[in-house]
Design an enzyme around this catalytic site. Sequence first.
Site, PDB file in Angstrom:
ATOM      1  N   SER A  64      -6.045 -24.318  21.705  1.00  0.00           N
ATOM      2  CA  SER A  64      -7.094 -25.274  21.354  1.00  0.00           C
ATOM      3  C   SER A  64      -8.445 -24.647  21.055  1.00  0.00           C
ATOM      4  O   SER A  64      -9.373 -25.357  20.642  1.00  0.00           O
ATOM      5  CB  SER A  64      -7.240 -26.328  22.455  1.00  0.00           C
ATOM      6  OG  SER A  64      -6.141 -27.200  22.433  1.00  0.00           O
ATOM      7  N   LYS A  67      -9.564 -25.484  17.707  1.00  0.00           N
ATOM      8  CA  LYS A  67     -10.224 -26.754  17.400  1.00  0.00           C
ATOM      9  C   LYS A  67     -11.646 -26.573  16.888  1.00  0.00           C
ATOM     10  O   LYS A  67     -12.081 -27.269  15.964  1.00  0.00           O
ATOM     11  CB  LYS A  67     -10.220 -27.667  18.628  1.00  0.00           C
ATOM     12  CG  LYS A  67      -8.854 -28.273  18.939  1.00  0.00           C
ATOM     13  CD  LYS A  67      -8.914 -29.161  20.172  1.00  0.00           C
ATOM     14  CE  LYS A  67      -7.644 -29.992  20.340  1.00  0.00           C
ATOM     15  NZ  LYS A  67      -6.439 -29.198  20.618  1.00  0.00           N
ATOM     16  N   TYR A 174      -8.676 -37.008  25.368  1.00  0.00           N
ATOM     17  CA  TYR A 174      -8.314 -35.766  24.679  1.00  0.00           C
ATOM     18  C   TYR A 174      -6.950 -35.932  24.021  1.00  0.00           C
ATOM     19  O   TYR A 174      -5.999 -36.396  24.663  1.00  0.00           O
ATOM     20  CB  TYR A 174      -8.290 -34.627  25.691  1.00  0.00           C
ATOM     21  CG  TYR A 174      -8.102 -33.258  25.094  1.00  0.00           C
ATOM     22  CD1 TYR A 174      -8.828 -32.860  23.976  1.00  0.00           C
ATOM     23  CD2 TYR A 174      -7.215 -32.356  25.666  1.00  0.00           C
ATOM     24  CE1 TYR A 174      -8.664 -31.593  23.435  1.00  0.00           C
ATOM     25  CE2 TYR A 174      -7.046 -31.083  25.144  1.00  0.00           C
ATOM     26  CZ  TYR A 174      -7.773 -30.712  24.025  1.00  0.00           C
ATOM     27  OH  TYR A 174      -7.610 -29.456  23.488  1.00  0.00           O
TER      28      TYR A 174
END
Length: 390
Positions: A64, A67, A174
């Site tokens: 992540s 991201k 999330y």
Amino acid sequence: MAETVRTITSIDEVLQNAVARGDVPGVVALAAGDDGPIYEGAAGVRSADSDDPITADTMLRIASMTKMVTTVAALQLVERGELDLDAPVATYRPEFAELQVLEGFDGDTPRLRAPASQATVRQIATHTSGLSYWFWNKDIDRYEQVTGVPNVLPGSNDAFKAPLVADPGTIYEYGINIDWLGRVVEAVSGESLADYIEAHISGPLGMTNTTRRMSDEQRANSTPIHVRGDDGQWMATDIDWAQEPDFWGGGHFLYSTPRDYLRFQRMLLGGGALDGVQILEGSTVDDAFRNHIGELSFPPHVDTAHPELSADADLGEGLKFGLGLLINEQQTPGMRAAGSGAWAGLFNTHFWVDPTTRVTGSIYSQALPFIDPPILQVYVDFEAALYASL
């Protein structure tokens, strides 16, 4: 004059003690200031199956931490006037309008309804669209099990059929938002997300080991994901991203090295520029570090739905979200200043950027579950030792 990478004994000891205790099989930590890197250290091995040391040039799955790279891609398009953060996602990806809200189940039959509003690009960029992740949301995990809709890891386009779990703008949840943001980037730019990132972010920044797929040479210098065996010892696994996915997951697909990703962090610390290369305007970077979720907050506690993937999340009160960054509104003594931005990756990779103190740090292992308390403590101890040394 560039700062010199120096030995900080207290940080070295944090890393070495973490390996000696068995908290991590291997760990790398780095830090930089305005003039360049100030610390680089590592301890332990690349793999529990070998004696090869882990280093700042070891290839990792940053999960992540992808991201924020995808978010920067979107912000570049905003700067060009090609993308409106406040437009509905369906303006760019019409199929988003087909998503419904999961209200519950009648037996094994999902109960769905239309959302009260259409999510905007800003809401997917800030995880306030109502989308979720299977490992932190039991309802979406059950939905995927009873319907056969996959999560994002297998790389199937069917993952985008997953519903919302709340109306847009009503909660911070999330989820697979940045995978959708990557699809928006593709629709607006006309390029695949991987191609766009290479051409406009990683390439210009000289991030030569940040890639969609490792070469044979890079794979030979990579570290596997580790889990604990029945005896409590770390063991290597073959966990990896799908090598021929239907889509490049904006939320997770990149491989990188700690040294490479530090260049990306330094660009953020430098107001969008590094070594004379301008990736974003300074005002855009400043905006990314502001609260974009209003009165909503990152939840202080999240119960895991898959303890083999993540421990429960207990990150405390007063956390907001900017554009791609978790923002702390308060400062813990001896740690990052209020207004710092941070994020992490599933395999226990973490970074933060502190615009006030003018420092950025990162720490990496390749182990599950995410935020396992002993591993999270290594992160905390590293940050404390770094700030004590400044």
